[in-house]
Design an enzyme around this catalytic site. Structure first.
Site, PDB file in Angstrom:
ATOM      1  N   ASP A  10      -9.197  -8.427   8.327  1.00  0.00           N
ATOM      2  CA  ASP A  10     -10.528  -8.016   7.859  1.00  0.00           C
ATOM      3  C   ASP A  10     -10.599  -8.183   6.332  1.00  0.00           C
ATOM      4  OD1 ASP A  10      -8.626  -5.965   7.425  1.00  0.00           O
ATOM      5  OD2 ASP A  10     -10.107  -4.370   7.593  1.00  0.00           O
ATOM      6  N   HIS A 241      -0.488  -2.703   1.288  1.00  0.00           N
ATOM      7  CA  HIS A 241      -0.329  -2.358   2.702  1.00  0.00           C
ATOM      8  C   HIS A 241      -0.067  -3.598   3.560  1.00  0.00           C
ATOM      9  CE1 HIS A 241      -1.629   1.759   2.027  1.00  0.00           C
ATOM     10  NE2 HIS A 241      -2.725   1.337   1.431  1.00  0.00           N
TER      11      HIS A 241
HETATM   12  C1  BDR Z   1      -5.405  -0.804   5.698  1.00  0.00           C
HETATM   13  O1  BDR Z   1      -6.799  -0.544   5.571  1.00  0.00           O
HETATM   14  C2  BDR Z   1      -7.436  -1.579   4.876  1.00  0.00           C
HETATM   15  O2  BDR Z   1      -8.265  -1.054   3.882  1.00  0.00           O
HETATM   16  C3  BDR Z   1      -6.366  -2.438   4.291  1.00  0.00           C
HETATM   17  O3  BDR Z   1      -6.769  -3.795   4.256  1.00  0.00           O
HETATM   18  C4  BDR Z   1      -5.180  -2.231   5.188  1.00  0.00           C
HETATM   19  O4  BDR Z   1      -5.204  -3.126   6.273  1.00  0.00           O
HETATM   20  C5  BDR Z   1      -4.623   0.233   4.944  1.00  0.00           C
HETATM   21  O5  BDR Z   1      -4.847   1.499   5.491  1.00  0.00           O
HETATM   22 CA    CA Z   2      -6.565  -5.147   6.264  1.00  0.00          CA
END
Ligand code: BDR
Ligand code: CA
Length: 317
Positions: A10, A241
Site C-alpha cells: 500500500d 517497518h
Molecule cells: C505499517 O503500516 C503502514 O503505515 C506502514 O506502511 C507499514 O506497513 C506499520 O504499522
Molecule cells: Ca505498508
C-alpha cells in the site's frame, strides 16, 4: 537462484523503501507487486506502485490491483498525516505511463504460486485482504507457496493504529485471522521488532548522497515521514517497518523468532486487530481458540543496527 517474491503493498513511504531495498538485493527476484488499500486507497496504491517501478526502470515487473475494501467492513480511510495525501510525502509525482495488468491481485497471486509450486514467497506489507481472498479462491496455494513473510501485527507490545493493534492488521483483522490460520508457513515481522529498526536523520541524509533514481526518490519522500516521527513520537528518526520484512528474507539470522499459534481479535471492541499468540500449552479449555492453529514464526528480537546497515549498503551498492 534468487528467491521469487510477490510484494503486496500500500505504498506508502516505508513501502517504497522496502520495494527498492528488494529490487537492489540480488538474493531476491521481485516477480510482481500487488496493491491494497491502507496508507492510501487501492487506486492510489496501484498508481504509486507503477510510478515506483518506472522510477526504478523496472516497469517489466507486473502490477496487479487488489481489493478496495477489507473482507468484512468498508475501508476506514487513508493516513495522509503519516505518508502524505499522495502516499509519497506529498511530492506529487507525474502520472505513470504504464498500467496494471488485467488480473486482480488475488488471481495473480494464485497463478504465480500454482504454476511455480514451492518457489514463490508472499511478502505482504499492507493489510492482508488480497492474501485472504486468494486463499478463499484457491485454498491449495497454502500447499504450494514457499513462505509468507508479513510486516504486521504486535505479539508482545502495544499497537500503533490503536493501543491494541498494528495498522496493517487493524485495517483487516478478519483477513489476518484467516492468513495466520491457514496451513502454510507464516513469519510475522511485526512491531515487536520493527519499532526498534530505526533509521536516524543522519542515516536518511545518506540517501541524498547516493546517485541513482531509487535513492533520490527515497531522499525526496522520507523528510515527510521523518517530520511525522518528530512531531508524533519526538524521535529524530523513522521506524523502517516494511523494509524489516525484506531484511528478514535476506538475513534471517539477524532476527530472533518464536513459534506460537496466533489469533487476531476480529471483534468490534477496543482490542480489534490485536494479534494474540498463545505462549504456552494450548490444552486448557480456555485456550480452545488457539488449538489446531498452525504455529506462526513471530519475530521477537532483532539486531537493528545490522538491519539498517544492510538496507543502506544495498541502496549504496
Ligand atoms: C505499517 O503500516 C503502514 O503505515 C506502514 O506502511 C507499514 O506497513 C506499520 O504499522
Ligand atoms: Ca505498508
Amino acid at each position: 537462484m534468487p528467491r521469487k517474491i510477490i510484494i503486496d503493498t500500500d505504498p506508502g513511504i516505508d513501502d517504497a523503501m522496502a520495494i527498492y531495498f528488494a529490487l537492489r538485493s540480488p538474493e531476491l527476484d521481485v516477480i510482481g507487486l500487488t496493491t491494497v488499500f491502507g496508507n492510501v486507497t487501492t487506486e492510489l496504491a496501484t498508481t504509486n506502485a507503477l510510478r515506483l517501478l518506472e522510477i526504478a526502470g523496472r516497469s517489466d515487473i507486473p502490477v496487479a490491483r487488489g481489493a478496495d475494501d477489507p473482507v468484512a467492513l468498508p475501508f476506514g480511510g487513508p493516513v495522509p498525516v503519516v505518508h502524505g495525501e499522495d502516499g509519497q510525502g506529498d511530492v506529487f509525482l507525474p502520472p505513470p505511463t504504464t498500467h496494471a495488468i488485467d488480473q486482480s491481485a488475488a488471481q495473480f497471486i494464485i497463478e504465480q504460486i500454482m504454476t511455480q509450486p514451492g518457489e514463490v514467497t508472499l511478502v505482504p506489507i499492507g493489510p492482508l485482504t488480497n492474501i485472504a481472498l486468494a486463499l478463499r479462491l484457491e485454498p491449495r496455494i497454502a500447499q504450494h507457496v514457499r513462505e509468507v513473510v508479513i510486516m504486521g501485527g504486535n505479539a508482545l507490545g502495544p499497537g500503533n493504529a490503536t493501543p491494541s493493534a498494528e495498522a496493517n492488521i487493524h485495517n483487516d483483522p478478519e483477513a489476518a485471522d484467516v492468513v495466520f490460520g491457514a496451513p502454510w508457513q507464516v513469519t510475522m515481522v511485526g512491531l515487536d521488532v520493527t519499532n526498534n529498526v530505526i533509521m536516524s536523520a543522519a542515516h536518511l541524509a545518506e540517501y541524498g548522497q547516493i546517485d541513482h533514481p531509487m535513492a533520490r526518490h527515497i531522499a525526496r519522500i522520507t523528510p515527510y515521514y521523518l517530520e511525522f516521527y518528530r512531531k508524533r513520537h519526538g524521535m529524530d528518526g523513522i521506524c523502517v517497518h516494511d523494509s524489516s520484512a525484506i531484511a528478514y528474507l535476506i538475513a534471517p539470522s539477524l532476527f530472533t523468532v518464536k513459534a506460537w499459534p496466533l489469533r487476531v481479535d476480529a471483534g468490534e471492541g477496543i482490542g480489534r486487530g490485536k494479534t494474540w499468540p498463545a505462549l504456552g500449552e494450548v490444552d486448557r479449555p480456555s485456550l480452545a481458540p488457539w488449538r489446531a492453529r498452525p504455529r506462526v514464526n513471530v519475530c521477537v528480537g532483532v539486531q537493528s543496527d545490522k538491519v539498517v546497515e544492510l538496507e543502506l549498503a544495498r541502496m549504496r551498492g
